[in-house]
Design a protein around this motif. Structure first.
Motif, PDB file in Angstrom:
ATOM      1  N   UNK A 144      10.452  11.490  -6.328  1.00 55.93           N
ATOM      2  CA  UNK A 144      10.479  10.225  -7.074  1.00 55.93           C
ATOM      3  C   UNK A 144      11.743   9.421  -6.758  1.00 55.93           C
ATOM      4  N   UNK A 145      12.881  10.113  -6.638  1.00 59.06           N
ATOM      5  CA  UNK A 145      14.146   9.411  -6.373  1.00 59.06           C
ATOM      6  C   UNK A 145      14.109   8.750  -4.996  1.00 59.06           C
ATOM      7  N   UNK A 146      13.689   9.505  -3.988  1.00 61.64           N
ATOM      8  CA  UNK A 146      13.652   8.946  -2.628  1.00 61.64           C
ATOM      9  C   UNK A 146      12.573   7.868  -2.526  1.00 61.64           C
ATOM     10  N   UNK A 147      11.450   8.101  -3.180  1.00 63.36           N
ATOM     11  CA  UNK A 147      10.354   7.123  -3.205  1.00 63.36           C
ATOM     12  C   UNK A 147      10.809   5.813  -3.859  1.00 63.36           C
ATOM     13  N   UNK A 148      11.553   5.948  -4.952  1.00 62.08           N
ATOM     14  CA  UNK A 148      12.012   4.756  -5.681  1.00 62.08           C
ATOM     15  C   UNK A 148      12.909   3.907  -4.781  1.00 62.08           C
ATOM     16  N   UNK A 149      13.791   4.573  -4.050  1.00 61.93           N
ATOM     17  CA  UNK A 149      14.690   3.845  -3.143  1.00 61.93           C
ATOM     18  C   UNK A 149      13.883   3.118  -2.058  1.00 61.93           C
TER      19      UNK A 149
ATOM     20  N   UNK B 104       0.831  -1.213   0.000  1.00 61.56           N
ATOM     21  CA  UNK B 104       0.000   0.000   0.000  1.00 61.56           C
ATOM     22  C   UNK B 104       0.864   1.261   0.000  1.00 61.56           C
ATOM     23  N   UNK B 105       1.947   1.234   0.776  1.00 62.23           N
ATOM     24  CA  UNK B 105       2.850   2.392   0.802  1.00 62.23           C
ATOM     25  C   UNK B 105       3.483   2.609  -0.571  1.00 62.23           C
ATOM     26  N   UNK B 106       3.904   1.504  -1.189  1.00 60.28           N
ATOM     27  CA  UNK B 106       4.521   1.626  -2.511  1.00 60.28           C
ATOM     28  C   UNK B 106       3.536   2.247  -3.500  1.00 60.28           C
ATOM     29  N   UNK B 107       2.320   1.700  -3.511  1.00 61.87           N
ATOM     30  CA  UNK B 107       1.315   2.182  -4.462  1.00 61.87           C
ATOM     31  C   UNK B 107       1.011   3.668  -4.249  1.00 61.87           C
ATOM     32  N   UNK B 108       0.860   4.070  -2.992  1.00 64.47           N
ATOM     33  CA  UNK B 108       0.517   5.466  -2.687  1.00 64.47           C
ATOM     34  C   UNK B 108       1.644   6.407  -3.113  1.00 64.47           C
ATOM     35  N   UNK B 109       2.857   6.021  -2.776  1.00 68.21           N
ATOM     36  CA  UNK B 109       3.988   6.904  -3.072  1.00 68.21           C
ATOM     37  C   UNK B 109       4.276   6.986  -4.572  1.00 68.21           C
ATOM     38  N   UNK B 110       4.088   5.874  -5.268  1.00 66.42           N
ATOM     39  CA  UNK B 110       4.305   5.889  -6.726  1.00 66.42           C
ATOM     40  C   UNK B 110       3.296   6.844  -7.370  1.00 66.42           C
ATOM     41  N   UNK B 111       2.054   6.748  -6.916  1.00 62.55           N
ATOM     42  CA  UNK B 111       1.012   7.614  -7.481  1.00 62.55           C
ATOM     43  C   UNK B 111       1.324   9.086  -7.188  1.00 62.55           C
ATOM     44  N   UNK B 112       1.790   9.367  -5.988  1.00 61.85           N
ATOM     45  CA  UNK B 112       2.130  10.758  -5.637  1.00 61.85           C
ATOM     46  C   UNK B 112       3.270  11.270  -6.523  1.00 61.85           C
TER      47      UNK B 112
END
Ligand SMILES: Cc1cc2nc3c(=O)[nH]c(=O)nc-3n(C[C@H](O)[C@H](O)[C@H](O)COP(=O)(O)OP(=O)(O)OC[C@H]3O[C@@H](n4cnc5c(N)ncnc54)[C@H](O)[C@@H]3O)c2cc1C
Length: 383
Positions: free
Chosen positions: A322-327, A285-293
């Motif tokens: 996006x960079x920090x989210x990707x990590x 869920x965290x991955x999905x939310x952050x990717x969308x953001x």
């Protein structure tokens, strides 16, 4: 801002998704292992019109906007970071030449670049000038109708494959950022030498190498853009370069999430699939939310750039997040795969190695924060 995609944008994304799934995904692991660039894929992307998409039609492009380009890029980035890197470089150099080149430079270089026949590398970074890029030492000395370039460039994506280079140099170091100029240099120009490609942690397979310039003499007409200094260079890179890195991070995180979702459904422990455990669900869920953001920040920055609005801070917001989210997302993916994350049997190991670069290139995450803070302090916080 309305990001409802048009039917045409959805259709282009479908073509890209099909190509990436059928053609790139099966080769991605091999590109990473051998670190060899796949020219057939590059030409395949060019044949579909995915290389230099934003170039004007008279030079072979389709005059596409950056938002549409980012849809295609995300699909390629989900499949292979190396191929996405090649697509980003092509677009950023096409944009640089389209926006600041002379008519002769556009006519000479753009059609071949768009057809995927020539790669143009961008050489700014030096051994002693990375984040502080305006402090470069490569010199451009005028000599009659020529300019003589001397210096050393480091970490140049695509250098081992390129036929052309945009070399950034200083005409007078005492002028600082105002003394910076760019020059288009053909690979076979005497004095230009590409060193052996670097053996990288990630984004392997796009011929990243140092470049040496030893009294490399080019016509003065090789200058790309005017005398606006470092600001002109940064303005060119604000578009496809910074947004390309952002899109690569979003695509990679999406690929990591999709792989995690599949794996969590297939792998059972304690008599049930991993996907039944709330701890795993929270990571998904965290991955999905952050990717969308991150994707929405990307679309906003691309749309502002497409419509001619200031976009420097928005590009930095998108790139930083996006960079920090990707990590974070690939780290979660590694956790979901457990010990198998360490095996090359699954692609998450590659995703993990590919992710780190996004916090480093095209302005590190620290530098993005500096850009954002500078904008805030200068212009205030209203959006
Ligand atoms: C795979 C790869 C491909 C690349 N491709 C290209 C390319 O095609 N063309 C090109 O020109 N360059 C390219 N680069 C170079 C890349 O853009 C630089 O590595 C990047 O800008 C950082 O510079 P540096 O490595 O010298 O790190 P440094 O600038 O030495 O930074 C080291 C650390 O110090 C921090 N730091 C530096 N200054 C500050 C500050 N003022 N405040 C706070 N923290 C700070 C940084 O954030 C970082 O964490 C590539 C690099 C890699 C690894």
């Amino acid at each position: 801002m309305d990001f409802g995609l048009t039917e045409q944008q959805i259709a282009i994304r479908t073509v890209a998704r099909n190509f990436a799934t059928r053609e790139i995904v099966p080769k991605a692991q091999n590109i990473d292992e051998t670190a060899d660039f796949d020219w057939s894929l590059y030409r395949g992307m060019a044949a579909l019109g995915f290389i230099g998409m934003t170039a004007p039609e008279e030079y072979g492009g389709s005059g596409t906007d950056l938002l549409t380009w980012s849809l295609v890029m995300e699909e390629v980035a989900k499949a292979s970071s190396a191929m996405a890197n090649s697509m980003t470089l092509a677009e950023s150099m096409v944009q640089y030449i389209s926006s600041q080149g002379t008519e002769a430079q556009k006519a000479t270089y753009l059609p071949e670049m768009v057809r995927g026949e020539r790669i143009c590398a961008f050489a700014l970074t030096e051994p002693d000038a990375g984040s502080d890029a305006a402090s470069i030492s490569t010199t451009a000395v005028r000599d009659g109708d020529c300019v003589v370039l001397s210096g050393q460039k480091m970490f140049i994506s695509g250098a081992a494959l390129a036929d052309l280079f945009v070399i950034v140099a200083t005409v007078d170091k005492s002028l600082g950022a105002k003394g910076i100029r760019s020059y288009i240099v053909e690979r076979d120009t005497p004095g230009l030498q590409v060193a052996a490609k670097l053996d990288l942690l990630g984004v392997r397979g796009f011929g990243t190498a140092p470049v040496f310039l030893d009294n490399c003499r080019v016509p003065a007409s090789s200058q790309l853009g005017g005398d606006g200094g470092f600001r002109d260079v940064m303005n060119a890179l604000d578009g496809a370069a910074r947004l390309g890195a952002t899109t690569m991070a979003v695509g990679l995180a999406q690929a990591a999430m999709e792989a995690s979702l599949r794996y969590a459904g297939e792998r059972s422990q304690f008599g049930q699939p991993l996907s039944r455990f709330q701890a795993i669900q929270i990571m998904l869920a965290d991955m999905s939310t952050e990717i969308e953001a991150a994707r929405l920040l990307l679309y906003k920055a691309a749309t502002r750039r497409d419509t001619g609005l200031p976009s420097t801070m928005e590009s930095s917001h998108a790139k930083l997040f996006a960079a920090d989210m990707c990590m974070r997302s690939v780290t979660n993916a590694m956790q979901i795969f457990g010990g198998y994350a360490y095996s090359k049997e699954y692609p998450v190991e590659r995703f993990y190695r590919d992710a780190k670069i996004h916090q480093i290139w095209d302005g590190t995450s620290q530098i993005q924060r500096t850009i954002i803070a500078r904008s805030l302090l200068r212009d205030g916080a209203s959006s």
